[in-house]
Design a protein around this motif. Structure first.
Motif, PDB file in Angstrom:
ATOM      1  N   VAL A   1       0.848  -1.184   0.000  1.00 28.52           N
ATOM      2  CA  VAL A   1       0.000   0.000   0.000  1.00 28.52           C
ATOM      3  C   VAL A   1       0.885   1.236   0.000  1.00 28.52           C
ATOM      4  CG1 VAL A   1      -1.976  -1.093   1.137  1.00 28.52           C
ATOM      5  CG2 VAL A   1      -0.171  -0.046   2.525  1.00 28.52           C
ATOM      6  N   VAL A   2       0.266   2.368  -0.252  1.00 28.49           N
ATOM      7  CA  VAL A   2       0.985   3.630  -0.396  1.00 28.49           C
ATOM      8  C   VAL A   2       0.370   4.658   0.536  1.00 28.49           C
ATOM      9  CG1 VAL A   2       1.402   5.559  -1.985  1.00 28.49           C
ATOM     10  CG2 VAL A   2       1.737   3.208  -2.765  1.00 28.49           C
ATOM     11  N   MET A   3       1.212   5.412   1.224  1.00 31.00           N
ATOM     12  CA  MET A   3       0.742   6.489   2.092  1.00 31.00           C
ATOM     13  C   MET A   3       0.751   7.800   1.325  1.00 31.00           C
ATOM     14  SD  MET A   3       2.156   7.792   5.822  1.00 31.00           S
ATOM     15  CE  MET A   3       3.540   8.776   5.267  1.00 31.00           C
ATOM     16  N   MET A   4      -0.390   8.438   1.266  1.00 30.58           N
ATOM     17  CA  MET A   4      -0.484   9.781   0.692  1.00 30.58           C
ATOM     18  C   MET A   4      -0.894  10.751   1.779  1.00 30.58           C
ATOM     19  SD  MET A   4      -3.086  11.343  -2.216  1.00 30.58           S
ATOM     20  CE  MET A   4      -2.179  10.781  -3.660  1.00 30.58           C
ATOM     21  N   LEU A   5      -0.250  11.906   1.828  1.00 26.14           N
ATOM     22  CA  LEU A   5      -0.699  13.020   2.650  1.00 26.14           C
ATOM     23  C   LEU A   5      -1.263  14.068   1.705  1.00 26.14           C
ATOM     24  CD1 LEU A   5      -0.291  12.858   5.748  1.00 26.14           C
ATOM     25  CD2 LEU A   5       1.379  11.476   4.501  1.00 26.14           C
ATOM     26  N   ALA A   6      -2.463  14.546   2.014  1.00 25.19           N
ATOM     27  CA  ALA A   6      -3.139  15.431   1.082  1.00 25.19           C
ATOM     28  C   ALA A   6      -3.786  16.599   1.799  1.00 25.19           C
ATOM     29  CB  ALA A   6      -4.194  14.660   0.286  1.00 25.19           C
ATOM     30  N   CYS A   7      -3.737  17.753   1.165  1.00 24.08           N
ATOM     31  CA  CYS A   7      -4.504  18.922   1.581  1.00 24.08           C
ATOM     32  C   CYS A   7      -5.029  19.575   0.314  1.00 24.08           C
ATOM     33  CB  CYS A   7      -3.650  19.884   2.414  1.00 24.08           C
ATOM     34  SG  CYS A   7      -2.301  20.681   1.516  1.00 24.08           S
ATOM     35  N   SER A   8      -5.676  20.700   0.432  1.00 19.29           N
ATOM     36  CA  SER A   8      -6.295  21.314  -0.740  1.00 19.29           C
ATOM     37  C   SER A   8      -5.268  21.778  -1.769  1.00 19.29           C
ATOM     38  CB  SER A   8      -7.172  22.500  -0.319  1.00 19.29           C
ATOM     39  OG  SER A   8      -6.397  23.467   0.378  1.00 19.29           O
ATOM     40  N   ASP A   9      -4.038  22.062  -1.348  1.00 16.67           N
ATOM     41  CA  ASP A   9      -3.033  22.615  -2.250  1.00 16.67           C
ATOM     42  C   ASP A   9      -1.937  21.643  -2.647  1.00 16.67           C
ATOM     43  OD1 ASP A   9      -4.210  25.173  -2.343  1.00 16.67           O
ATOM     44  OD2 ASP A   9      -3.240  25.741  -0.469  1.00 16.67           O
ATOM     45  N   LEU A  10      -1.914  20.437  -2.085  1.00 17.52           N
ATOM     46  CA  LEU A  10      -0.786  19.542  -2.356  1.00 17.52           C
ATOM     47  C   LEU A  10      -1.133  18.108  -1.962  1.00 17.52           C
ATOM     48  CD1 LEU A  10       2.267  19.191  -3.081  1.00 17.52           C
ATOM     49  CD2 LEU A  10       2.775  19.687  -0.682  1.00 17.52           C
ATOM     50  N   ARG A  11      -0.659  17.166  -2.777  1.00 16.83           N
ATOM     51  CA  ARG A  11      -0.684  15.747  -2.434  1.00 16.83           C
ATOM     52  C   ARG A  11       0.743  15.235  -2.528  1.00 16.83           C
ATOM     53  NH1 ARG A  11      -4.474  16.134  -6.629  1.00 16.83           N
ATOM     54  NH2 ARG A  11      -6.638  16.287  -5.912  1.00 16.83           N
ATOM     55  N   VAL A  12       1.208  14.549  -1.485  1.00 15.86           N
ATOM     56  CA  VAL A  12       2.566  14.003  -1.493  1.00 15.86           C
ATOM     57  C   VAL A  12       2.526  12.529  -1.146  1.00 15.86           C
ATOM     58  CG1 VAL A  12       3.718  16.187  -0.955  1.00 15.86           C
ATOM     59  CG2 VAL A  12       2.965  14.707   0.910  1.00 15.86           C
ATOM     60  N   VAL A  13       3.446  11.781  -1.744  1.00 14.82           N
ATOM     61  CA  VAL A  13       3.568  10.346  -1.495  1.00 14.82           C
ATOM     62  C   VAL A  13       5.035  10.027  -1.244  1.00 14.82           C
ATOM     63  CG1 VAL A  13       3.398   8.051  -2.531  1.00 14.82           C
ATOM     64  CG2 VAL A  13       1.562   9.714  -2.898  1.00 14.82           C
ATOM     65  N   PRO A  14       5.403   9.596  -0.038  1.00 12.72           N
ATOM     66  CA  PRO A  14       6.773   9.132   0.190  1.00 12.72           C
ATOM     67  C   PRO A  14       6.928   7.671  -0.237  1.00 12.72           C
ATOM     68  CG  PRO A  14       5.568   9.151   2.257  1.00 12.72           C
ATOM     69  CD  PRO A  14       4.605   9.625   1.200  1.00 12.72           C
ATOM     70  N   VAL A  15       7.952   7.386  -1.020  1.00 10.07           N
ATOM     71  CA  VAL A  15       8.183   6.015  -1.486  1.00 10.07           C
ATOM     72  C   VAL A  15       8.676   5.142  -0.337  1.00 10.07           C
ATOM     73  CG1 VAL A  15       9.439   4.566  -3.132  1.00 10.07           C
ATOM     74  CG2 VAL A  15       8.659   6.846  -3.816  1.00 10.07           C
ATOM     75  N   THR A  16       9.651   5.642   0.430  1.00 12.39           N
ATOM     76  CA  THR A  16      10.047   4.983   1.672  1.00 12.39           C
ATOM     77  C   THR A  16       9.485   5.817   2.814  1.00 12.39           C
ATOM     78  OG1 THR A  16      12.148   6.192   1.872  1.00 12.39           O
ATOM     79  CG2 THR A  16      12.155   4.147   0.594  1.00 12.39           C
ATOM     80  N   ILE A  17       9.185   5.171   3.946  1.00 10.27           N
ATOM     81  CA  ILE A  17       8.422   5.908   4.960  1.00 10.27           C
ATOM     82  C   ILE A  17       9.182   5.971   6.278  1.00 10.27           C
ATOM     83  CG2 ILE A  17       6.152   6.168   6.038  1.00 10.27           C
ATOM     84  CD1 ILE A  17       4.952   4.553   3.765  1.00 10.27           C
ATOM     85  N   HIS A  18       8.855   5.140   7.218  1.00  8.95           N
ATOM     86  CA  HIS A  18       9.394   5.274   8.572  1.00  8.95           C
ATOM     87  C   HIS A  18      10.651   4.427   8.755  1.00  8.95           C
ATOM     88  CE1 HIS A  18       5.031   6.382   9.289  1.00  8.95           C
ATOM     89  NE2 HIS A  18       5.699   7.461   9.607  1.00  8.95           N
ATOM     90  N   ILE A  19      11.723   4.868   8.093  1.00 10.89           N
ATOM     91  CA  ILE A  19      13.016   4.214   8.221  1.00 10.89           C
ATOM     92  C   ILE A  19      14.084   5.294   8.376  1.00 10.89           C
ATOM     93  CG2 ILE A  19      12.329   2.190   6.871  1.00 10.89           C
ATOM     94  CD1 ILE A  19      13.857   3.362   4.497  1.00 10.89           C
ATOM     95  N   PRO A  20      15.243   4.948   8.943  1.00 14.85           N
ATOM     96  CA  PRO A  20      16.319   5.941   9.054  1.00 14.85           C
ATOM     97  C   PRO A  20      16.756   6.443   7.678  1.00 14.85           C
ATOM     98  CG  PRO A  20      16.777   4.026  10.431  1.00 14.85           C
ATOM     99  CD  PRO A  20      15.589   3.670   9.574  1.00 14.85           C
ATOM    100  N   VAL A  21      17.174   7.684   7.631  1.00 18.52           N
ATOM    101  CA  VAL A  21      17.638   8.261   6.369  1.00 18.52           C
ATOM    102  C   VAL A  21      18.792   7.440   5.800  1.00 18.52           C
ATOM    103  CG1 VAL A  21      18.689  10.297   5.310  1.00 18.52           C
ATOM    104  CG2 VAL A  21      16.834  10.579   6.950  1.00 18.52           C
ATOM    105  N   ALA A  22      19.647   6.919   6.656  1.00 23.06           N
ATOM    106  CA  ALA A  22      20.787   6.138   6.198  1.00 23.06           C
ATOM    107  C   ALA A  22      20.363   4.873   5.454  1.00 23.06           C
ATOM    108  CB  ALA A  22      21.682   5.763   7.382  1.00 23.06           C
ATOM    109  N   ASP A  23      19.144   4.395   5.712  1.00 22.37           N
ATOM    110  CA  ASP A  23      18.661   3.165   5.068  1.00 22.37           C
ATOM    111  C   ASP A  23      17.911   3.423   3.763  1.00 22.37           C
ATOM    112  OD1 ASP A  23      19.698   1.839   7.239  1.00 22.37           O
ATOM    113  OD2 ASP A  23      17.758   1.527   8.235  1.00 22.37           O
ATOM    114  N   VAL A  24      17.633   4.675   3.463  1.00 18.13           N
ATOM    115  CA  VAL A  24      16.804   4.991   2.297  1.00 18.13           C
ATOM    116  C   VAL A  24      17.421   4.502   0.989  1.00 18.13           C
ATOM    117  CG1 VAL A  24      15.848   6.871   0.895  1.00 18.13           C
ATOM    118  CG2 VAL A  24      15.577   6.896   3.383  1.00 18.13           C
TER     119      VAL A  24
END
Length: 321
Positions: free
Chosen positions: A141-164
């Protein structure tokens, strides 16, 4: 075309702010969005109208419609009771059953407290999203955050930046792009979605001088999907993607990691963002905040995100209808 069934709202952690903002949201939306709350009537301090199924909701109720669900413990604002953990989990599953059966048109989930669920019921999932995917039998599944002016989808989510860089694979990026495109068509009524894809590195790698993932991974996936008709822009430098003129050129921004996606949307609309899970066989939205134990029961919780989540769920249900 018939009117969609009501939106079912799972109560989340009863010691948090969810139940109080559910009532505020109902007062704001009673003439606009039919809804029914799944909760223990003992946990609710404001008036409710008890029903036994979503089909009994008429839209004329004087108070928030509620389907009772037994919990083992009391609800004390700011103090989660481990005895209620299994009830929180079961209410989510019951909400999914109502949506998949067609009795409700969408599920709006109020915030849970992951530690309370783990401590009280050995909850085996990182959060709502993973549990909902398991209930639905969906692998990705995919997490989208949305408001009236923007929709964003992070490909990787709750992991350390070093693991991205390791977690970011061609298969994951392709699945994310395909699921996002399909959801924008089906649930947001956008016939030909435009997806802006961020690079991983500063300045999208600047031709390989600041990283090569854009060249070796991101661009090839984009080229493959573009051949199939998907409209894509990028890889783009993330620092130039989110001003107003840039946002006008796309329908969703695909970002490579958590903060790359969430910083811009929370800057643009901190209170009104909505968490939407894409790729499920049913509609799920949620307010983009947690249980807020520190202010629970004080009557100061901001209902803006819950109101937006309910509106979005109802709108998506209408698009699917």
């Amino acid at each position: 075309m018939s009117t969609p069934a009501p939106v079912v709202v799972s109560c989340g952690e009863p010691a948090g702010v969810g139940l109080e903002i559910a009532h505020t949201a109902f007062d704001a939306l009673r003439a606009e969005v039919p809804m029914v709350l799944l909760a223990d009537r003992r946990h609710v301090t404001a008036p409710v109208t008890e029903v036994t199924c979503p089909g009994q909701v008429t839209g004329q109720e004087p108070s928030l419609p509620l389907i009772h669900h037994d919990f083992q413990g009391d609800a004390v604002a700011g103090h989660p009771d481990p005895r209620n953990a299994q009830g929180v989990i079961d209410v989510i599953a019951r909400g999914v059953d109502l949506v998949t059966s067609g009795a409700a048109s969408a599920l709006c989930t109020l915030p849970i407290h992951k530690k309370a669920l783990k401590d009280g019921a050995n909850f085996a999932y990182p959060g709502h999203t993973e549990y909902l995917a398991a209930l639905a039998g969906v692998d990705h599944v995919v997490m989208m955050l949305a408001c009236s002016d923007l929709r964003v989808v992070p490909v990787t989510i709750h992991i350390p930046v070093a693991d991205v860089p390791t977690a970011l694979t061609a298969d994951l990026l392709e699945q994310t792009l395909r699921i996002t495109e399909a959801a924008l068509i089906r649930d947001f009524g956008i016939p030909a979605p435009r997806l802006a894809v961020a690079g991983l590195n500063p300045h999208a790698g600047e031709g390989g001088a600041m990283g090569t993932e854009e060249i070796t991974l991101i661009a090839p996936v984009m080229e493959q999907l573009a051949q199939g008709g998907t409209t894509l822009f990028g890889p783009m430098s993330a620092d130039t993607m989110f001003h107003a003129q840039a946002r006008a050129g796309y329908d969703a921004a695909i970002c490579m990691y958590h903060d790359q996606a969430l910083i811009p949307i929370k800057t643009i609309d901190f209170a009104g963002g909505v968490n939407v899970t894409l790729g499920l066989p049913f509609i799920r939205t949620s307010p983009d905040h947690g249980t807020a134990f520190d202010i629970a029961g004080k009557g100061v919780a901001d209902p803006t995100s819950t109101i937006a989540a309910l509106r979005m769920a109802w709108d998506m249900a209408g698009k699917r209808q």
